[in-house]
Design an enzyme around this catalytic site. Structure first.
Site, PDB file in Angstrom:
ATOM      1  N   ASP A 114      93.311  13.242   8.855  1.00 48.33           N
ATOM      2  CA  ASP A 114      92.288  12.212   8.703  1.00 48.33           C
ATOM      3  C   ASP A 114      92.581  11.090   9.716  1.00 48.33           C
ATOM      4  O   ASP A 114      93.674  10.519   9.727  1.00 48.33           O
ATOM      5  CB  ASP A 114      92.373  11.684   7.266  1.00 48.33           C
ATOM      6  CG  ASP A 114      91.340  10.624   6.951  1.00 48.33           C
ATOM      7  OD1 ASP A 114      90.747  10.694   5.878  1.00 48.33           O
ATOM      8  OD2 ASP A 114      91.141   9.695   7.778  1.00 48.33           O
ATOM      9  N   ASP A 122      84.938   7.078  16.408  1.00 52.95           N
ATOM     10  CA  ASP A 122      83.648   7.727  16.655  1.00 52.95           C
ATOM     11  C   ASP A 122      83.320   8.695  15.510  1.00 52.95           C
ATOM     12  O   ASP A 122      83.297   9.915  15.708  1.00 52.95           O
ATOM     13  CB  ASP A 122      83.751   8.474  18.006  1.00 52.95           C
ATOM     14  CG  ASP A 122      82.469   9.187  18.366  1.00 52.95           C
ATOM     15  OD1 ASP A 122      81.391   8.771  17.915  1.00 52.95           O
ATOM     16  OD2 ASP A 122      82.558  10.184  19.122  1.00 52.95           O
TER      17      ASP A 122
HETATM   18  C1  LIG Z   1      81.187  12.426  16.817  1.00 53.32           C
HETATM   19  S1  LIG Z   1      82.374  13.681  16.696  1.00 53.32           S
HETATM   20  C2  LIG Z   1      83.601  13.209  17.835  1.00 53.32           C
HETATM   21  C3  LIG Z   1      83.226  13.301  19.276  1.00 53.32           C
HETATM   22  C4  LIG Z   1      84.307  12.807  20.201  1.00 53.32           C
HETATM   23  N1  LIG Z   1      84.799  11.508  19.818  1.00 53.32           N
HETATM   24  C5  LIG Z   1      83.782  12.721  21.638  1.00 53.32           C
HETATM   25  O1  LIG Z   1      83.296  11.654  22.028  1.00 53.32           O
HETATM   26  O2  LIG Z   1      83.897  13.716  22.359  1.00 53.32           O
HETATM   27  C6  LIG Z   1      83.127  13.301  15.160  1.00 53.32           C
HETATM   28  C7  LIG Z   1      84.294  14.235  14.793  1.00 53.32           C
HETATM   29  O3  LIG Z   1      84.976  13.648  13.674  1.00 53.32           O
HETATM   30  C8  LIG Z   1      85.481  14.686  12.878  1.00 53.32           C
HETATM   31  N2  LIG Z   1      85.819  14.083  11.571  1.00 53.32           N
HETATM   32  C9  LIG Z   1      85.023  13.852  10.493  1.00 53.32           C
HETATM   33  N3  LIG Z   1      85.689  13.167   9.560  1.00 53.32           N
HETATM   34  C10 LIG Z   1      86.936  12.949  10.058  1.00 53.32           C
HETATM   35  C11 LIG Z   1      88.086  12.276   9.572  1.00 53.32           C
HETATM   36  N4  LIG Z   1      88.097  11.674   8.370  1.00 53.32           N
HETATM   37  N5  LIG Z   1      89.186  12.212  10.361  1.00 53.32           N
HETATM   38  C12 LIG Z   1      89.200  12.816  11.584  1.00 53.32           C
HETATM   39  N6  LIG Z   1      88.147  13.484  12.091  1.00 53.32           N
HETATM   40  C13 LIG Z   1      87.029  13.538  11.346  1.00 53.32           C
HETATM   41  C14 LIG Z   1      84.370  15.711  12.883  1.00 53.32           C
HETATM   42  O4  LIG Z   1      84.868  16.995  12.520  1.00 53.32           O
HETATM   43  C15 LIG Z   1      83.885  15.626  14.333  1.00 53.32           C
HETATM   44  O5  LIG Z   1      84.537  16.573  15.128  1.00 53.32           O
END
Ligand SMILES: C[S@@+](CC[C@H](N)C(=O)[O-])C[C@H]1O[C@@H](n2cnc3c(N)ncnc32)[C@H](O)[C@@H]1O
Length: 290
Positions: A147, A168
């Protein structure tokens, strides 16, 4: 600890879209500034995604969102220095039919003395990310299947404490808005000179309860850091039926003149994207307002 929440968001469907443009422009601007000095820094990417997206992937091809994002920018010779930096960073991937995500941009920018922590909760995205980052051979790059907000709490402040955080989230759950606010407020109690880039969607009334949630998040965060501005790229009219009509970044403790560089770059982006796109930059906290 890996929380048991449903993760249905896949960034491949959105790779290289207008939201990636504003977010990655800004992230490159922040990292470039950190690299101006020959002192080590640490970057954190709390929601890293898979790291790299093939344009031939079925999910990327589904809506071809890059066609109204990076694609029209890829072949221009920009006037603005930040837009130039963004395009020259992404073009080597684009030439081999790929769009690089934020962790690949971050890891590739690290010098031997720098560190990067790239966190992703989705198991298969985290697995792909680990391989993508390994292939960069960046010495200080670490991938965490965890997380991102929990990781941020555990790993900050870094030593030495120069660095930046990209947040993000997918904002699939309404609760995420509050969780982000709490995480950033907590971060500033531990690490008061952190630079933070927070991406947020601009949603019309069609989004129901989420409409207005980004604006509330910004309001809730505006006094957390010493200074903060927002930069937004609007790609459609904010009518009730548009859904997501654009997105923005809130930059807390921004580097010197990033607002000016973003303004120049986004002005040019809007000219290239044409249509209804426009941008705005607005300071929400200045030294004087303290
Ligand atoms: C918008 S995408 C990220 C795109 C990336 N930042 C980019 O700009 O290339 C959001 C990501 O957050 C992940 N995600 C969702 N909840 C999360 C959490 N609590 N902790 C870490 N990752 C998480 C999702 O699986 C997804 O891959």
């Amino acid at each position: 600890m890996v929380r048991s929440i449903v993760l249905s968001y896949k960034h491949a469907f959105h790779a290289g879209n207008h939201a990636d443009v504003i977010k990655h422009l800004c992230w490159i601007g922040v990292i470039d500034y950190l690299k101006n000095k020959n002192k080590p820094f640490t970057v954190f990417d709390t929601h890293a995604g898979a790291g790299c997206y093939s344009l031939n992937d079925e999910q990327v091809q589904k809506n071809k969102e890059y066609q109204s994002g990076f694609d029209p920018l890829a072949n221009v010779t920009p006037q603005s220095q930040l837009l130039q930096r963004y395009i020259e960073t992404l073009v080597p991937y684009w030439q081999v039919q790929q769009y690089a995500g934020s962790p690949l941009i971050g890891a590739s920018a690290l010098r031997d003395q720098d560190s990067g922590h790239f966190m992703e909760l989705h198991p298969s995205e985290a697995q792909t990310l680990a391989q993508v980052i390994k292939d960069t051979h960046a010495r200080g790059a670490h991938v965490h299947h965890r997380d991102g907000l929990e990781g941020l709490r555990a790993l900050t402040p870094p030593k030495p404490n120069r660095g930046a955080v990209l947040i993000d989230p997918p904002y699939e759950r309404y609760d995420e808005y509050k969780e982000i606010e709490t995480a950033i407020s907590g971060l500033y109690k531990r690490w008061n000179n952190a630079q933070v880039v927070l991406w947020y969607p601009l949603l019309s009334d069609r989004a129901g309860v989420k409409a207005g949630a980004s604006e509330k998040l910004i309001e809730g965060l505006k006094d957390t850091a010493k200074t903060a501005f927002i930069a937004e790229l609007h790609v459609a009219c904010a009518r009730d039926d548009t859904g997501m009509y654009g997105s923005g970044v809130m930059v807390l403790n921004p580097p010197w003149q990033l607002d000016v560089r973003m303004d120049e770059a986004l002005k040019e982006v809007c000219t290239i994207l044409q249509g209804q796109s426009h941008h705005r930059i607005s300071w929400v906290k200045t030294e004087e307002s303290q």
